[in-house]
Design a protein around this motif. Structure first.
Motif, PDB file in Angstrom:
ATOM      1  N   ARG A   7      -0.909  21.063   7.031  1.00 17.95           N
ATOM      2  CA  ARG A   7      -1.521  21.159   6.205  1.00 17.95           C
ATOM      3  C   ARG A   7      -1.151  20.959   5.209  1.00 17.95           C
ATOM      4  O   ARG A   7      -1.407  19.366   4.547  1.00 17.95           O
ATOM      5  CB  ARG A   7      -2.928  22.135   6.440  1.00 17.95           C
ATOM      6  N   SER A   8       0.115  20.788   4.526  1.00 23.15           N
ATOM      7  CA  SER A   8       0.634  20.630   4.038  1.00 23.15           C
ATOM      8  C   SER A   8       2.511  20.804   4.047  1.00 23.15           C
ATOM      9  O   SER A   8       2.949  21.170   5.414  1.00 23.15           O
ATOM     10  CB  SER A   8       0.989  21.787   2.797  1.00 23.15           C
ATOM     11  N   ILE A   9       3.264  20.005   2.897  1.00 28.72           N
ATOM     12  CA  ILE A   9       4.574  19.497   3.877  1.00 28.72           C
ATOM     13  C   ILE A   9       5.434  21.432   4.155  1.00 28.72           C
ATOM     14  O   ILE A   9       6.097  21.526   4.411  1.00 28.72           O
ATOM     15  CB  ILE A   9       4.920  18.897   2.622  1.00 28.72           C
ATOM     16  N   ALA A  10       5.138  21.953   2.799  1.00 28.88           N
ATOM     17  CA  ALA A  10       5.447  23.595   3.468  1.00 28.88           C
ATOM     18  C   ALA A  10       5.062  24.388   4.571  1.00 28.88           C
ATOM     19  O   ALA A  10       5.817  25.037   4.628  1.00 28.88           O
ATOM     20  CB  ALA A  10       4.843  24.809   2.267  1.00 28.88           C
ATOM     21  N   ASP A  11       4.414  23.683   5.291  1.00 26.43           N
ATOM     22  CA  ASP A  11       3.975  24.360   6.278  1.00 26.43           C
ATOM     23  C   ASP A  11       4.157  23.731   7.828  1.00 26.43           C
ATOM     24  O   ASP A  11       4.029  23.982   8.196  1.00 26.43           O
ATOM     25  CB  ASP A  11       2.600  24.234   6.448  1.00 26.43           C
ATOM     26  N   LEU A  12       5.128  22.772   7.454  1.00 25.39           N
ATOM     27  CA  LEU A  12       5.925  22.143   8.578  1.00 25.39           C
ATOM     28  C   LEU A  12       6.894  22.513   9.006  1.00 25.39           C
ATOM     29  O   LEU A  12       7.621  22.993   8.935  1.00 25.39           O
ATOM     30  CB  LEU A  12       5.930  20.299   8.190  1.00 25.39           C
ATOM     31  N   PRO A  13       7.256  22.858  10.808  1.00 27.98           N
ATOM     32  CA  PRO A  13       8.089  23.025  11.380  1.00 27.98           C
ATOM     33  C   PRO A  13       9.521  22.345  10.385  1.00 27.98           C
ATOM     34  O   PRO A  13       9.528  21.365  10.763  1.00 27.98           O
ATOM     35  CB  PRO A  13       7.710  22.737  12.427  1.00 27.98           C
ATOM     36  N   GLN A  14      10.442  23.322  10.601  1.00 27.66           N
ATOM     37  CA  GLN A  14      11.700  22.824  10.575  1.00 27.66           C
ATOM     38  C   GLN A  14      12.285  22.064  11.419  1.00 27.66           C
ATOM     39  O   GLN A  14      12.209  21.697  12.969  1.00 27.66           O
ATOM     40  CB  GLN A  14      13.312  24.036  10.471  1.00 27.66           C
ATOM     41  N   GLY A  23       7.407   9.959   7.429  1.00 29.55           N
ATOM     42  CA  GLY A  23       7.397   9.277   7.283  1.00 29.55           C
ATOM     43  C   GLY A  23       7.326   8.623   6.209  1.00 29.55           C
ATOM     44  O   GLY A  23       5.804   8.806   5.821  1.00 29.55           O
ATOM     45  N   SER A  24       7.728   7.136   5.655  1.00 32.51           N
ATOM     46  CA  SER A  24       7.350   7.117   4.611  1.00 32.51           C
ATOM     47  C   SER A  24       8.545   6.155   4.745  1.00 32.51           C
ATOM     48  O   SER A  24       9.807   5.672   4.262  1.00 32.51           O
ATOM     49  CB  SER A  24       7.727   8.307   3.288  1.00 32.51           C
ATOM     50  N   SER A  25       8.502   4.504   3.528  1.00 32.23           N
ATOM     51  CA  SER A  25       8.830   3.686   3.437  1.00 32.23           C
ATOM     52  C   SER A  25       9.601   3.985   2.081  1.00 32.23           C
ATOM     53  O   SER A  25      10.167   2.704   2.101  1.00 32.23           O
ATOM     54  CB  SER A  25       8.476   2.452   3.918  1.00 32.23           C
ATOM     55  N   SER A  26       8.826   4.911   1.438  1.00 31.58           N
ATOM     56  CA  SER A  26       8.971   4.547  -0.111  1.00 31.58           C
ATOM     57  C   SER A  26      11.149   5.757  -0.530  1.00 31.58           C
ATOM     58  O   SER A  26      10.585   6.496  -0.199  1.00 31.58           O
ATOM     59  CB  SER A  26       8.351   5.316  -0.748  1.00 31.58           C
ATOM     60  N   LEU A  27      11.125   4.830  -1.232  1.00 36.42           N
ATOM     61  CA  LEU A  27      12.666   5.871  -1.824  1.00 36.42           C
ATOM     62  C   LEU A  27      12.464   6.910  -2.434  1.00 36.42           C
ATOM     63  O   LEU A  27      12.738   8.484  -2.316  1.00 36.42           O
ATOM     64  CB  LEU A  27      13.764   4.496  -1.618  1.00 36.42           C
ATOM     65  N   ARG A  28      11.268   6.731  -2.900  1.00 36.93           N
ATOM     66  CA  ARG A  28      10.621   8.274  -4.074  1.00 36.93           C
ATOM     67  C   ARG A  28      10.605   8.818  -3.229  1.00 36.93           C
ATOM     68  O   ARG A  28      10.838  10.219  -3.386  1.00 36.93           O
ATOM     69  CB  ARG A  28       9.850   7.274  -5.030  1.00 36.93           C
ATOM     70  N   ARG A  29       9.471   8.539  -2.701  1.00 36.90           N
ATOM     71  CA  ARG A  29       9.348   9.748  -1.391  1.00 36.90           C
ATOM     72  C   ARG A  29      10.252  10.404  -0.544  1.00 36.90           C
ATOM     73  O   ARG A  29       9.889  11.526  -0.701  1.00 36.90           O
ATOM     74  CB  ARG A  29       7.681   9.107  -0.702  1.00 36.90           C
ATOM     75  N   GLN A  30      10.835   9.068  -0.316  1.00 37.55           N
ATOM     76  CA  GLN A  30      11.514  10.051   0.845  1.00 37.55           C
ATOM     77  C   GLN A  30      12.440  11.576  -0.320  1.00 37.55           C
ATOM     78  O   GLN A  30      13.268  12.022   0.281  1.00 37.55           O
ATOM     79  CB  GLN A  30      12.520   8.830   1.117  1.00 37.55           C
ATOM     80  N   ALA A  31      13.127  10.646  -1.332  1.00 37.26           N
ATOM     81  CA  ALA A  31      13.929  11.591  -2.641  1.00 37.26           C
ATOM     82  C   ALA A  31      13.068  12.636  -1.948  1.00 37.26           C
ATOM     83  O   ALA A  31      13.297  13.976  -2.521  1.00 37.26           O
ATOM     84  CB  ALA A  31      14.116  10.957  -2.995  1.00 37.26           C
ATOM     85  N   LEU A  32      12.233  13.008  -2.777  1.00 35.15           N
ATOM     86  CA  LEU A  32      11.679  13.339  -2.935  1.00 35.15           C
ATOM     87  C   LEU A  32      11.322  14.895  -1.855  1.00 35.15           C
ATOM     88  O   LEU A  32      10.703  15.729  -2.154  1.00 35.15           O
ATOM     89  CB  LEU A  32      10.423  13.175  -3.805  1.00 35.15           C
ATOM     90  N   ILE A  33      11.012  14.125  -1.118  1.00 27.88           N
ATOM     91  CA  ILE A  33      10.507  15.026   0.221  1.00 27.88           C
ATOM     92  C   ILE A  33      11.708  15.657   0.455  1.00 27.88           C
ATOM     93  O   ILE A  33      11.995  16.679   0.974  1.00 27.88           O
ATOM     94  CB  ILE A  33      10.619  14.081   1.626  1.00 27.88           C
ATOM     95  N   ARG A  34      13.139  15.116   0.373  1.00 27.50           N
ATOM     96  CA  ARG A  34      14.327  16.315   1.292  1.00 27.50           C
ATOM     97  C   ARG A  34      14.715  17.134   0.033  1.00 27.50           C
ATOM     98  O   ARG A  34      15.057  17.745   0.280  1.00 27.50           O
ATOM     99  CB  ARG A  34      15.332  14.976   1.245  1.00 27.50           C
TER     100      ARG A  34
END
Length: 308
Positions: A115-122, A127-138
């Protein structure tokens, strides 16, 4: 009834929804029927490119080129855009004159297995095409596998269903305009996941000196949104922002005062710099330019040279 205004837009469902919103506001402002406004869908180069990042193909202008050519040729009178897709420098003779009231600028998380990014398994794929979103996810979850996710909202959701990724991140404003915000399993906080400059705002581009069109647009322009976007776009311009630069920026306007927060981050999410600024909303562009200059000085030239 004779057409009063031809409204150009990209052909995606979200772009069409934005054009319909602009038309509805014009109809109300001028007490005119729907048939007075013709919506002209135009497929852009950015819509056709699905197999590689926009940063490699030419940047934000790929979503505006064909619409601007139609403005020059007078096939359309105005072009309706997602503000975050707009380059900071417009072609000569064109003006980004009008902004509709801004929707929620936050990003939404859509998870198939969590349900959230914190809950995702390791090691989960996001998926994202945005460099901003990719960087913030990382930055939040360096263990996640960030994969390229191009296409419109429906295409990205189909890719989720096909198992290309376990989650994706989309603008909440777009989902709301499509009546699909119920699919968001979480909404990303502005503090930890700041939006792209212009996110959530619909803008209208028209020909400079076209007085009849200018008069029609004036009643639907939202002043506070225009001021916020002037600040954000000036910040972006000061940093030479493009699709190759992970930049976030968000301004709010209240009682004539403007507050702005900006961020630059390396694509791997490991190094970032933040800036805050306040001032009179009437000086929005100057505030944005100064914030851009300040964060560039804070980061140093090596920050940009090392990545971009």
């Amino acid at each position: 009834m004779q057409t009063v205004l031809k409204i150009g837009t990209r052909a995606s469902q979200l772009a069409m929804a934005q054009a319909h919103e602009a038309r509805a506001r014009l109809m109300k402002a001028h007490d005119l029927p729907e048939q007075a406004f013709e919506i002209v869908p135009i497929t852009t180069t950015g819509d056709r490119i699905q197999n590689r990042p926009l940063s490699e193909a030419g940047g934000k202008g790929l979503f505006t080129k064909e619409l601007e050519e139609a403005l020059y040729d007078r096939r359309i009178d105005i072009a309706v855009h997602s503000s975050k897709d707009m380059p900071t420098v417009l072609p000569e003779g064109l003006d980004l004159s009008t902004f509709l009231p801004r929707e929620d600028a936050r990003d939404s998380f859509i998870g198939k297995t969590a349900r959230s990014i914190a809950d995702l398994p390791q090691g989960a794929k996001v998926g994202s095409s945005s460099l901003r979103r990719q960087a913030l996810i990382r930055r939040i979850r360096p263990d996640l596998d960030v994969v390229l996710f191009r296409g419109n909202v429906q295409t990205r959701l189909r890719k989720l269903d096909e198992g290309v990724a376990e989650a994706t991140i989309l603008a909440l404003a777009g989902l709301r305009r499509l009546g699909m915000d119920h699919i968001a399993t979480d909404v990303m906080a502005l503090e930890t996941f700041p939006p792209a400059p212009g996110q959530g705002a619909i803008s209208i581009e028209n020909r400079v000196g076209d007085e009849a069109v200018t008069r029609m647009l004036q009643p639907i322009h939202h002043v506070a949104t225009g001021q916020a976007l002037a600040c954000e776009r000036a910040f972006l311009a000061a940093l030479d922002g493009s699709c190759r630069t992970p930049i976030a920026g968000y301004a709010t306007v209240e009682a004539g005062g403007l507050s702005f927060k900006g961020l630059i981050i390396t694509p791997d999410g490991t190094v970032w710099h933040e800036i805050e600024a306040q001032g009179d909303a009437a000086s929005a562009a100057a505030i944005g330019r100064q914030a851009g200059a300040d964060i560039r000085a804070k980061a140093g030239t090596q920050f940009f040279e090392g990545w971009f």
